[in-house]
Motif scaffolding. Structure first.
Motif, PDB file in Angstrom:
ATOM      1  N   TYR A 155       0.942  -1.242  -0.098  1.00 18.86           N
ATOM      2  CA  TYR A 155      -0.235   0.194  -0.226  1.00 18.86           C
ATOM      3  C   TYR A 155       0.872   1.458   0.023  1.00 18.86           C
ATOM      4  O   TYR A 155       0.598   2.227  -0.779  1.00 18.86           O
ATOM      5  CB  TYR A 155      -0.958  -0.093   1.525  1.00 18.86           C
ATOM      6  N   ASN A 156       1.917   1.232   0.791  1.00 19.66           N
ATOM      7  CA  ASN A 156       2.785   2.375   1.015  1.00 19.66           C
ATOM      8  C   ASN A 156       3.434   2.921  -0.355  1.00 19.66           C
ATOM      9  O   ASN A 156       3.464   3.873  -0.824  1.00 19.66           O
ATOM     10  CB  ASN A 156       3.686   2.256   2.102  1.00 19.66           C
ATOM     11  N   ASP A 157       3.921   1.762  -1.126  1.00 21.45           N
ATOM     12  CA  ASP A 157       4.704   1.771  -2.276  1.00 21.45           C
ATOM     13  C   ASP A 157       3.877   2.215  -3.499  1.00 21.45           C
ATOM     14  O   ASP A 157       4.086   2.939  -4.263  1.00 21.45           O
ATOM     15  CB  ASP A 157       5.403   0.550  -2.651  1.00 21.45           C
ATOM     16  N   ARG A 158       2.549   1.863  -3.358  1.00 21.84           N
ATOM     17  CA  ARG A 158       1.656   2.276  -4.475  1.00 21.84           C
ATOM     18  C   ARG A 158       1.084   3.783  -4.331  1.00 21.84           C
ATOM     19  O   ARG A 158       1.187   4.477  -5.267  1.00 21.84           O
ATOM     20  CB  ARG A 158       0.185   1.424  -4.351  1.00 21.84           C
ATOM     21  N   LEU A 159       1.174   4.204  -3.085  1.00 20.76           N
ATOM     22  CA  LEU A 159       0.817   5.524  -2.867  1.00 20.76           C
ATOM     23  C   LEU A 159       1.970   6.452  -3.174  1.00 20.76           C
ATOM     24  O   LEU A 159       1.891   7.227  -3.868  1.00 20.76           O
ATOM     25  CB  LEU A 159       0.505   5.896  -1.316  1.00 20.76           C
ATOM     26  N   SER A 160       3.257   6.038  -2.885  1.00 16.69           N
ATOM     27  CA  SER A 160       4.313   6.569  -3.257  1.00 16.69           C
ATOM     28  C   SER A 160       4.447   6.786  -4.950  1.00 16.69           C
ATOM     29  O   SER A 160       4.658   7.920  -5.439  1.00 16.69           O
ATOM     30  CB  SER A 160       5.596   5.966  -2.812  1.00 16.69           C
ATOM     31  N   ASP A 161       4.080   5.703  -5.720  1.00 17.14           N
ATOM     32  CA  ASP A 161       4.019   5.777  -7.031  1.00 17.14           C
ATOM     33  C   ASP A 161       3.020   6.879  -7.722  1.00 17.14           C
ATOM     34  O   ASP A 161       3.236   7.546  -8.602  1.00 17.14           O
ATOM     35  CB  ASP A 161       3.679   4.401  -7.640  1.00 17.14           C
ATOM     36  N   LEU A 162       1.836   6.955  -6.857  1.00 16.35           N
ATOM     37  CA  LEU A 162       0.813   8.046  -7.235  1.00 16.35           C
ATOM     38  C   LEU A 162       1.330   9.136  -6.994  1.00 16.35           C
ATOM     39  O   LEU A 162       1.081  10.316  -7.782  1.00 16.35           O
ATOM     40  CB  LEU A 162      -0.399   7.580  -6.641  1.00 16.35           C
ATOM     41  N   PHE A 163       1.997   9.432  -5.702  1.00 15.74           N
ATOM     42  CA  PHE A 163       2.559  10.663  -5.607  1.00 15.74           C
ATOM     43  C   PHE A 163       3.649  11.276  -6.510  1.00 15.74           C
ATOM     44  O   PHE A 163       3.548  12.481  -6.918  1.00 15.74           O
ATOM     45  CB  PHE A 163       3.209  10.827  -4.039  1.00 15.74           C
ATOM     46  N   LEU A 164       4.281  10.292  -6.941  1.00 13.94           N
ATOM     47  CA  LEU A 164       5.524  10.825  -7.831  1.00 13.94           C
ATOM     48  C   LEU A 164       4.938  10.733  -9.209  1.00 13.94           C
ATOM     49  O   LEU A 164       5.437  11.782 -10.031  1.00 13.94           O
ATOM     50  CB  LEU A 164       6.463   9.471  -8.056  1.00 13.94           C
ATOM     51  N   ALA A 201      -1.731  -1.554   7.871  1.00 13.14           N
ATOM     52  CA  ALA A 201      -1.721  -1.701   6.590  1.00 13.14           C
ATOM     53  C   ALA A 201      -1.884  -0.386   5.625  1.00 13.14           C
ATOM     54  O   ALA A 201      -1.437  -0.013   4.519  1.00 13.14           O
ATOM     55  CB  ALA A 201      -2.780  -2.744   6.100  1.00 13.14           C
ATOM     56  N   TYR A 202      -2.880   0.405   6.413  1.00 17.82           N
ATOM     57  CA  TYR A 202      -3.140   1.576   5.740  1.00 17.82           C
ATOM     58  C   TYR A 202      -2.138   2.759   6.350  1.00 17.82           C
ATOM     59  O   TYR A 202      -2.533   3.914   5.947  1.00 17.82           O
ATOM     60  CB  TYR A 202      -4.415   2.094   5.942  1.00 17.82           C
ATOM     61  N   THR A 203      -1.036   2.470   6.940  1.00 18.19           N
ATOM     62  CA  THR A 203      -0.351   3.674   7.624  1.00 18.19           C
ATOM     63  C   THR A 203       0.788   3.786   6.280  1.00 18.19           C
ATOM     64  O   THR A 203       1.414   2.981   5.735  1.00 18.19           O
ATOM     65  CB  THR A 203       0.648   3.107   8.729  1.00 18.19           C
ATOM     66  N   VAL A 204       1.001   5.183   6.170  1.00 23.63           N
ATOM     67  CA  VAL A 204       1.824   5.748   5.120  1.00 23.63           C
ATOM     68  C   VAL A 204       3.009   6.073   5.654  1.00 23.63           C
ATOM     69  O   VAL A 204       2.789   7.150   6.522  1.00 23.63           O
ATOM     70  CB  VAL A 204       1.104   6.872   4.042  1.00 23.63           C
ATOM     71  N   HIS A 205       4.143   6.001   5.185  1.00 24.49           N
ATOM     72  CA  HIS A 205       5.368   6.537   6.007  1.00 24.49           C
ATOM     73  C   HIS A 205       5.781   7.847   5.247  1.00 24.49           C
ATOM     74  O   HIS A 205       5.654   7.809   3.753  1.00 24.49           O
ATOM     75  CB  HIS A 205       6.596   5.735   5.736  1.00 24.49           C
ATOM     76  N   PRO A 206       6.054   8.870   5.911  1.00 22.67           N
ATOM     77  CA  PRO A 206       6.454  10.263   5.223  1.00 22.67           C
ATOM     78  C   PRO A 206       7.212  10.128   4.096  1.00 22.67           C
ATOM     79  O   PRO A 206       7.452  11.140   3.097  1.00 22.67           O
ATOM     80  CB  PRO A 206       6.754  11.194   6.238  1.00 22.67           C
ATOM     81  N   SER A 207       8.043   9.084   4.049  1.00 24.81           N
ATOM     82  CA  SER A 207       9.001   9.035   3.029  1.00 24.81           C
ATOM     83  C   SER A 207       8.343   8.799   1.565  1.00 24.81           C
ATOM     84  O   SER A 207       9.108   8.970   0.458  1.00 24.81           O
ATOM     85  CB  SER A 207      10.182   7.978   3.264  1.00 24.81           C
ATOM     86  N   ALA A 208       7.305   8.620   1.600  1.00 25.85           N
ATOM     87  CA  ALA A 208       6.566   8.416   0.532  1.00 25.85           C
ATOM     88  C   ALA A 208       6.049   9.821  -0.196  1.00 25.85           C
ATOM     89  O   ALA A 208       5.853   9.698  -1.308  1.00 25.85           O
ATOM     90  CB  ALA A 208       5.194   7.580   0.792  1.00 25.85           C
TER      91      ALA A 208
END
Length: 401
Positions: A155-164, A201-208
């Motif tokens: 989940y975190n990596d998918r959001l990171s992709d969307l942010f990028l 599972a739905y926690t996002v790390h700020p590094s994203a």
């Protein structure tokens, strides 16, 4: 350009069944006043407009009125995303009319940011809008990228992709901001937030968050706070009202951002004062102390969570009388002084049934004695139960014969 960040209005929410409608009207008016006095160029609302997916009509009317006032009839952009409490479809239903008033509503994650011209400065705001990204909404958005590998990531990596993906539109000559509604690791929670992370599972790390963003405007957590371990400035605006006693004593605010392209954004809080404070009272000396505080008009405008130490159980008359003189007492939790181990000096089997009930009651109620009427009612119920059993046994014996 000057921006106002707010979030988590939760219009329609109550406090243990008590209406907050009047407070919500006042605080919406206060936010509109601050926007005018600060000469804000645009308003960022980071999700949870409503408290439920099917809000009451009065809450919807308050939202429409507030959004229109903030937009100055279309002169000031108002940018709104859906939170986990909102229905994206319901929120977006007013888009055709809202757009004419300069109000932009984004219900589900999208692939491209919004580009918003700011007439006062002649600059452009590039706003990456990522409303509450549930699993289904996030995957639906990522599927438009035709990247099957991205959808299978964590989940975190998918959001990171969307942010990028959004960040590809950031430019040095624009003000670049990400606005999203989620739980970021390191944020401090309150009881009034409906959890959106399951086992982390739905926690996002700020590094994203994308490094090229000048600021991340967050919604979901009700305590105003800046994330300390984020690689880019990231802040929860917080809710405008305290919605649970876990927020007692927390100041509520909006955040004002002064932003220029390719320059660090400066931010400051403006405290909101319209809502009733939430206060915890701890009365160690019984009802007399509580009535003394009431006579002194202590916390006269506050919602009260009362814990009171007593020698014997409070009657319904005591509770009703207390709430009559102070209607904003929400919770009353008696703590009884006589809570001591009763010991086993007498075997349970040798105790009369009424004494067993009294013993059980005192254990459950921290030592408080049950009233004689309650004991009599219990004994009456026992007698009725025994009579019913005798009848049942008699019927069974008759059927056997």
């Amino acid at each position: 350009m000057r921006l106002l960040q707010t979030a988590d209005w939760h219009l329609g929410r109550t406090l243990e069944g008590r209406s907050r409608e009047e407070e919500q009207e006042r605080v919406m008016d206060e936010i509109c006043t601050i926007a005018d006095e600060e000469e804000v160029d645009a308003v960022l609302m980071a999700g949870d407009v409503f408290d439920t997916v099917n809000p009451p009509a009065v809450s919807e009317a308050l939202f429409y009125d507030t959004a229109q006032r903030l937009s100055l009839g279309g002169k000031r952009p108002v940018l709104i995303i859906a939170g986990n409490h909102d229905s994206p479809e319901r929120l977006e239903a007013s888009k055709p009319l809202a757009g004419r008033q300069g109000i932009t509503i984004v219900g589900k994650p999208i692939l491209q940011p919004l580009t918003v011209p700011i007439a006062h400065t002649g600059e452009k705001l590039v706003l990456a809008c990522v409303p509450y990204p549930s699993e289904s909404r996030l995957n639906e958005c990522l599927s438009l990228m035709n990247d099957e590998i991205a959808i299978k990531k964590a989940y975190n990596d998918r959001l990171s992709d969307l942010f990028l993906e959004h960040a590809q539109s950031f430019r040095k000559e624009t003000v670049n901001i990400l606005m999203t509604h989620l739980f970021a690791a390191g944020g401090k929670e309150s009881d009034s937030e409906r959890p959106i992370q399951v086992g982390g599972a739905y926690t996002v790390h700020p590094s994203a968050f994308p490094a090229t963003a000048q600021f991340v405007a967050l919604g979901h957590l009700h305590r105003p706070q800046t994330l300390s371990d984020s690689p880019v400035p990231a802040r929860y605006a917080g809710s405008p009202l305290a919605y649970s006693f876990s927020e007692a004593g927390q100041p509520k605010s909006i955040t004002v951002l002064d932003a220029k392209p390719n320059v660090p954004i400066s931010k400051r809080e403006i405290e909101l004062t319209s809502g009733r404070p939430l206060i915890r009272w701890r009365a160690e000396n019984g009802l007399a102390e509580v009535y003394q505080w009431i006579d002194e008009k202590r916390d006269s405008e506050a919602w009260i969570d009362l814990e009171i130490r007593l020698d014997e159980a409070m009657s319904m008359h005591d509770i009703q009388a207390l709430r009559k003189v102070r209607p904003h007492i929400v919770n009353i939790r008696p703590i009884y002084k006589g809570n001591q181990a009763l010991g086993n000096q007498t075997a349970r089997s040798n105790l009369p049934i009424d004494q067993l009930f009294i013993r059980f009651y005192k254990n459950q109620m921290d030592g408080a004695e049950p009233g004689s009427e309650l004991v009599q009612l219990f004994m009456q119920l026992i007698e009725e139960d025994e009579a019913e059993r005798e009848v049942a046994v008699g019927r069974a014996a008759h059927e056997t014969d």
